[in-house]
Design a protein around this motif. Structure first.
Motif, PDB file in Angstrom:
ATOM      1  N   SER A  97       7.582 114.384  17.440  1.00  0.00           N
ATOM      2  CA  SER A  97       6.906 114.851  16.226  1.00  0.00           C
ATOM      3  C   SER A  97       5.659 114.015  15.944  1.00  0.00           C
ATOM      4  N   THR A  98       4.753 114.594  15.188  1.00  0.00           N
ATOM      5  CA  THR A  98       3.574 113.889  14.695  1.00  0.00           C
ATOM      6  C   THR A  98       3.425 114.219  13.215  1.00  0.00           C
ATOM      7  N   ASP A  99       2.641 113.435  12.489  1.00  0.00           N
ATOM      8  CA  ASP A  99       2.592 113.634  11.031  1.00  0.00           C
ATOM      9  C   ASP A  99       1.711 114.803  10.622  1.00  0.00           C
ATOM     10  N   LYS A 100       0.714 115.147  11.431  1.00  0.00           N
ATOM     11  CA  LYS A 100      -0.124 116.308  11.133  1.00  0.00           C
ATOM     12  C   LYS A 100      -0.753 116.794  12.427  1.00  0.00           C
ATOM     13  N   LEU A 101      -1.197 118.029  12.411  1.00  0.00           N
ATOM     14  CA  LEU A 101      -1.682 118.673  13.632  1.00  0.00           C
ATOM     15  C   LEU A 101      -2.893 119.523  13.302  1.00  0.00           C
ATOM     16  N   LEU A 102      -3.879 119.489  14.202  1.00  0.00           N
ATOM     17  CA  LEU A 102      -5.006 120.414  14.121  1.00  0.00           C
ATOM     18  C   LEU A 102      -4.891 121.396  15.275  1.00  0.00           C
ATOM     19  N   VAL A 103      -4.916 122.682  14.955  1.00  0.00           N
ATOM     20  CA  VAL A 103      -4.935 123.744  15.960  1.00  0.00           C
ATOM     21  C   VAL A 103      -6.257 124.475  15.845  1.00  0.00           C
ATOM     22  N   VAL A 148      -4.278 120.862  19.278  1.00  0.00           N
ATOM     23  CA  VAL A 148      -3.941 122.019  20.110  1.00  0.00           C
ATOM     24  C   VAL A 148      -5.176 122.890  20.246  1.00  0.00           C
ATOM     25  N   ILE A 149      -5.476 123.288  21.482  1.00  0.00           N
ATOM     26  CA  ILE A 149      -6.547 124.252  21.751  1.00  0.00           C
ATOM     27  C   ILE A 149      -5.878 125.489  22.335  1.00  0.00           C
ATOM     28  N   ALA A 150      -6.012 126.631  21.668  1.00  0.00           N
ATOM     29  CA  ALA A 150      -5.358 127.866  22.102  1.00  0.00           C
ATOM     30  C   ALA A 150      -6.408 128.895  22.507  1.00  0.00           C
ATOM     31  N   GLU A 171      -3.869 112.839  22.002  1.00  0.00           N
ATOM     32  CA  GLU A 171      -2.982 113.827  22.617  1.00  0.00           C
ATOM     33  C   GLU A 171      -3.568 115.216  22.429  1.00  0.00           C
ATOM     34  N   VAL A 172      -3.604 115.986  23.511  1.00  0.00           N
ATOM     35  CA  VAL A 172      -4.139 117.338  23.441  1.00  0.00           C
ATOM     36  C   VAL A 172      -3.204 118.285  24.174  1.00  0.00           C
ATOM     37  N   ASN A 173      -2.972 119.431  23.551  1.00  0.00           N
ATOM     38  CA  ASN A 173      -2.157 120.490  24.144  1.00  0.00           C
ATOM     39  C   ASN A 173      -3.035 121.729  24.260  1.00  0.00           C
TER      40      ASN A 173
END
Length: 463
Positions: free
Chosen positions: A274-280, A397-399, A442-444
């Motif tokens: 887990s992480t505390d916040k995420l940018l997608v 995250v890059i979608a 970290e990048v997904n």
């Protein structure tokens, strides 16, 4: 002396999400792999010790054939010079291509000329991704990493309606025959299941009959391992074998190398934490991603809809993005996760409006497809960079298959390495970007078809 003396395989991906897919399955096989965004220089390669495989994330899936050839010829020559016995042109596991865009046939023509191999093996099946080839026909599950239904490709709810390369034919031989004049053969599922010596003899017979391209069926991991053994017998460091296909090629070779003793036991990769916040940032129009966006927005993510029409009309990108960057950075700084999107599906009104804006500039449909990926992908990358500069964000995250390649370049990413598993075909990676804000983060990077509806929640909360 070679910088990469232990290199087993080099690959060139036709887009970024497909390239990270190959990165994952090579890494899972225990092969030390680094994926570069551009062909690496010797100086760049020297920074990564113990490499057994390297990848290059290209943009050819969105290019017309002549532009593809101009890009691929020097890239293939450079990969050939590395001395890896296997060189793989990585394509999408749904074989996305057409005579006009992302022509796999043109890539095969160029690769065959550069490598001068006895034949070009083509393996599209990737059972771990829900992709199965049976008597030359491709079947695909709806949603990679999900429990969606399996469809014949030309009846697949998403791929049959793909905005750029809709699938109208499931027989891969017929599909490819529109893109190359080379003679195409098939080693089908029954021939693949023959005893080892008979299967090898059947393959040799197909080569002797003048088949320049040979497809391989596959429906499970045992099939892939057999294919890996068959094609590896035709490869050497002095004469690399050029192959084409999905990450099934990497799974096939990795499985064969492990059982033959060339590789040690495959490592166990941790699941994403887990992480505390995420940018997608999402440039995908896929119905799979659409459902993921809807689920995330209903579970606490803050949505920001980009004005794609303004971007398509040529407005100053920095001015358009400034307010979005400020808004996203404020939410991230307050511990909230943010999802920035250019559409929430093909029925999003922005899709038609931005298309109309490109048409008004006199662009052809081909130019519009290229411009859409380049403009929106670059905008998403610059937006993400602006947010990273202003916050303590740790994970991005890059979608989007086409847009992600441009987003990564706008972020200044040099290379990525897998650090954890998320969903098949889309690992969590560490970004190498010397001197850039994203360096070490970290990048997904995920394609439109990847994941179940909880995908973005999983990347945030772990599993």
């Amino acid at each position: 002396m070679s910088i990469t003396p232990d290199l087993l395989l080099a690959y060139y991906g036709d887009d970024l999400t497909g390239s990270t897919d190959a990165l994952e399955f090579l890494s899972r096989a225990g092969i030390r792999t680094v994926l570069f965004i551009e062909p690496p220089t010797p100086q760049q390669l020297s920074k990564y010790t113990g490499l057994q495989a390297i990848g290059v994330a290209g943009l050819t899936r969105s290019m017309p054939p002549d532009e593809m050839e101009a890009t691929l010829r020097p890239a293939f020559e450079a990969l050939k010079a590395l001395g890896a016995p296997q060189v793989h042109y990585k394509v999408c596991s749904t074989f996305d291509s057409s005579p006009a865009i992302g022509s796999i046939g043109r890539a095969i023509d160029v690769g065959a000329e550069v490598f001068q191999g006895p034949f070009v093996p083509v393996l599209v099946a990737a059972p771990a991704l829900g992709r199965f080839s049976f008597f030359g026909n491709l079947f695909a599950r709806m949603g990679i990493g999900s429990q969606g239904q399996v469809y014949r490709l030309d009846r697949h709810p998403s791929m049959s309606k793909h905005p750029t390369t809709p699938a109208h034919e499931s027989d891969l031989r017929l599909h490819l025959s529109e893109q190359t004049d080379k003679k195409i053969g098939l080693l089908d599922i029954l021939q693949l299941h023959q005893p080892d010596t008979e299967a090898a003899a059947t393959l040799q017979q197909l080569i002797g009959e003048g088949n320049e391209v040979i497809f391989f069926d596959g429906v499970d991991d045992n099939d892939l391992q057999r294919v890996g053994e068959l094609i590896d017998a035709h490869a050497s460091s002095s004469k690399p074998l050029f192959s084409v296909g999905s990450s099934g090629v990497d799974m096939a070779l990795g499985g064969h190398w492990r059982t033959s003793g060339k590789l040690s036991q495959a490592p166990t990769w941790p699941d994403v934490q887990s992480t505390d916040k995420l940018l997608v940032v999402s440039g995908s129009c896929s119905p799979v991603t659409s459902r993921q966006i809807e689920k995330a927005l209903h579970n606490g993510f803050i949505g920001i809809a980009v004005d794609t029409t303004a971007l398509a009309e040529g407005a100053n990108m920095d001015e358009v993005l400034a307010s979005y960057i400020a808004e996203a950075a404020d939410h991230i700084s307050n511990g909230q996760s943010v999802l920035v999107h250019t559409s929430v599906g093909n029925d999003d009104t922005r899709v038609a409006l931005s298309h109309r804006a490109f048409v008004a500039q006199g662009m052809t449909e081909q130019q519009i497809r290229s411009s859409t990926a380049a403009v929106f992908g670059t905008a998403l990358g610059l937006l993400a960079q602006g947010v990273i500069e202003r916050t303590d964000l740790k994970r991005l995250v890059i979608a989007g298959g086409d847009t992600s390649s441009f987003a990564a370049r706008a972020l200044g990413i040099e290379a990525v390495e897998m650090i954890a598993a998320v969903s098949p075909g889309a690992p969590l990676c560490k970004a190498h970007a010397p001197g850039k804000p994203i360096n070490g983060l970290e990048v997904n990077i995920k394609g439109g078809q990847v994941g179940d509806e909880n995908y973005f929640l999983t990347v945030l909360n772990g599993k």
